[in-house]
Design a protein around this motif. Structure first.
Motif, mmCIF file in Angstrom:
data_model
loop_
_atom_site.group_PDB
_atom_site.id
_atom_site.type_symbol
_atom_site.label_atom_id
_atom_site.label_comp_id
_atom_site.label_asym_id
_atom_site.label_seq_id
_atom_site.Cartn_x
_atom_site.Cartn_y
_atom_site.Cartn_z
ATOM 1 N N LEU A 125 31.213 38.983 81.557
ATOM 2 C CA LEU A 125 32.335 39.050 82.498
ATOM 3 C C LEU A 125 33.514 39.772 81.858
ATOM 4 N N HIS A 126 33.756 39.472 80.585
ATOM 5 C CA HIS A 126 34.830 40.160 79.860
ATOM 6 C C HIS A 126 34.536 41.661 79.785
ATOM 7 N N GLU A 127 33.269 42.010 79.549
ATOM 8 C CA GLU A 127 32.872 43.422 79.475
ATOM 9 C C GLU A 127 33.091 44.126 80.808
ATOM 10 N N ILE A 128 32.756 43.451 81.893
ATOM 11 C CA ILE A 128 32.949 44.034 83.232
ATOM 12 C C ILE A 128 34.417 44.311 83.486
ATOM 13 N N MET A 129 35.267 43.317 83.199
ATOM 14 C CA MET A 129 36.702 43.470 83.457
ATOM 15 C C MET A 129 37.303 44.578 82.588
ATOM 16 N N LYS A 130 36.800 44.713 81.387
ATOM 17 C CA LYS A 130 37.312 45.743 80.469
ATOM 18 C C LYS A 130 36.929 47.142 80.952
ATOM 19 N N ASN A 131 35.736 47.233 81.547
ATOM 20 C CA ASN A 131 35.237 48.549 81.952
ATOM 21 C C ASN A 131 35.685 49.009 83.334
ATOM 22 N N LEU A 132 36.284 48.106 84.097
ATOM 23 C CA LEU A 132 36.782 48.520 85.408
ATOM 24 C C LEU A 132 37.894 49.544 85.215
ATOM 25 N N SER A 133 37.903 50.550 86.079
ATOM 26 C CA SER A 133 38.907 51.614 85.955
ATOM 27 C C SER A 133 40.285 51.077 86.271
ATOM 28 N N PRO A 134 41.359 51.709 85.753
ATOM 29 C CA PRO A 134 42.717 51.287 86.033
ATOM 30 C C PRO A 134 43.002 51.208 87.540
#
Length: 472
Positions: free
Chosen positions: A458-467
């Motif tokens: 979940l942390h990885e997903i949130m980090k990879n979401l575009s600005p």
């Protein structure tokens, strides 16, 4: 020391694990006897372990302590294992409360405490409000268990049943042993009870078997006394505990490793064994070649060429098996494969909706003609679906957290882990049901290790979401 009877595609690896935990193996198959140098053992097991119909896991049925120990072993060795325990016990005897009739199923619902089961309407006719019932082994694991008033009392060597017949397990083939057991049962002259001699009775002395019957008769008397005093709904006699497991991708790979310590094992053995008859047979052939000393690489290459034709191609359709933690399998319809990369193992497929509704989480209307485009990577813990209107306007994006995606010849399969990330076209983002998933540890469904893995993802997903998606 507990004993287990094990059958199915996971039997070699499970036998190794259980032997290491001081289990005995009851009634081992010929393959297990050869692989582990086991002696013949006709004793009734404390726990029966066998494949589920889908082969995506096993079912276990047995005594409380044995099933508890088996569950602990699985959770200690398999990070992503999912374990569903039945609220009632198979063969369990309950004092229940009659509820309403169900005309659709021609049955009567009975509250037995942990669950509400049903009795055939004919059998329920004339019964009082309080009724003594037993959970049948049909539909083990069902939310509404099948009940009967025809009470049986199972033991290690025999089962007491209503009536006066004497029967013998079909697995006892020796006619002399069958004749002896039938004669012994008739000589005992039980009133109101018949006997079914189990497989394990074949080589037992008459004295041991008579003692077994005497003990079962005492159990029957004890149940009758409890029934007179217990306030319904109540458990009168504990049957066999049942649980069902789900072995997602990580578990299957771990099973491969364990099996490989015992006998030559193709990489992906347990996954391929769930892929259907053709691929399963190809696995057997490949492993026979490995046993003969053929090169692992050559066998692997030959195997992959053999099974390639079984898998879908770009332009063909594939079904989506969305498995819930409670075991329900939701078929999300047929999807068209738009692209697939062998190098990255990324598959993209689309679906067109024909009915109205609402996209859960997004709370956005679903309209006929809407298109869902899903991008999933085989082996990844999440996938992304974008929803478009029929004129191409983005309605929102859904990131689903799940067990690693598995690609089968006719389907994409995963277990939904409840947590989702919703992204709206305006950049708003929301995480759904994170706490709900964490509570599954308390329920014993999943391991704490799995929760930690999913949190990292979940942390990885949130980090990879575009600005833009984060609304920055």
């Amino acid at each position: 020391m507990a004993s287990a009877r094990i059958r199915g595609i996971y039997s070699t690896a499970l036998t190794k694990l259980l032997l290491e935990q001081d289990f005995e193996i009851a009634q081992p198959s010929m393959a297990l006897r050869e692989r582990f140098r086991l002696k013949a053992n006709a004793e009734s097991p404390d726990i029966d372990i066998y494949d589920r119909y889908s082969r995506q896991g096993v079912r276990a049925l047995g005594k409380a302590e044995a099933t508890k120990a088996f569950k602990a072993i699985l959770q200690a060795h398999f990070d992503d294992v999912i374990i569903r325990e039945w609220k009632v016990t198979a063969d369990g005897i309950y004092r229940g409360l009659k509820q309403r009739s169900d005309p659709d199923t021609q049955s009567v619902l009975v509250d037995i405490g942990p669950a509400t089961g049903w009795i055939n309407e004919e059998e329920a006719r004339g019964l009082a409000e309080h009724v003594i019932v037993q959970v049948e082994r049909r539909r083990i694991g069902a939310r509404e268990p099948v009940l009967t008033t025809e009470i049986k009392i199972p033991g290690k060597y025999a089962i007491l049943m209503p009536g006066n017949q004497v029967k013998v397990s079909r697995k006892i083939l020796d006619w002399q042993k069958r004749s002896r057991l039938i004669q012994l049962g008739k000589e005992m002259g039980l009133r109101g009870w018949g006997i079914i001699w189990r497989t394990s009775a074949a080589d037992q002395s008459s004295e041991v078997l008579k003692n077994e019957i005497a003990n079962l008769l005492k159990e029957g008397e004890s149940i009758s006394k409890k029934a007179e005093q217990a306030e319904a709904p109540a458990l009168l006699w504990e049957g066999s505990h049942s649980m069902e497991t789900e072995f997602p991708a990580l578990s299957k790979r771990k099973f491969d490793e364990i099996r490989g310590l015992v006998t030559p094992t193709l990489d992906g053995h347990h996954f391929y064994k769930t892929c259907g008859k053709e691929i399963s047979s190809a696995v057997d052939m490949a492993e026979k070649l490995l046993e003969e000393g053929k090169s692992g690489k050559e066998v692997e290459d030959l195997f992959q060429k053999t099974i390639q034709k079984e898998y879908p191609e770009v332009g063909s359709t594939i079904s989506i098996e969305h498995v819930k933690l409670d075991g329900r399998v939701l078929h999300l319809g047929e999807a068209l494969i738009e692209s697939f990369s062998n190098d990255s193992s990324v598959i993209e497929f689309s679906r067109v909706f024909s009915r109205e509704g609402v996209y859960d989480g997004l709370k956005t209307p679903k309209e006929p003609g809407d298109i869902a485009v899903t991008e999933a990577k085989v082996g990844e813990w999440y996938f992304k679906t974008r929803y478009f209107s029929k004129d191409g306007k983005l309605k929102g994006t859904y990131v689903n957290l799940n067990t690693p995606v598995e690609l089968y010849p006719r389907s994409v399969r995963y277990v939904d882990l409840e947590i989702d990330v919703c992204v709206w076209p305006d950049g708003k983002i929301e995480i759904l049901d994170e706490e709900k998933f964490e509570n599954t540890v308390k329920e014993g469904l999943v391991t704490q290790k799995l929760v930690e893995i999913v949190k990292d993802k979940l942390h990885e997903i949130m980090k990879n979401l575009s600005p833009e998606q984060k609304g920055d």
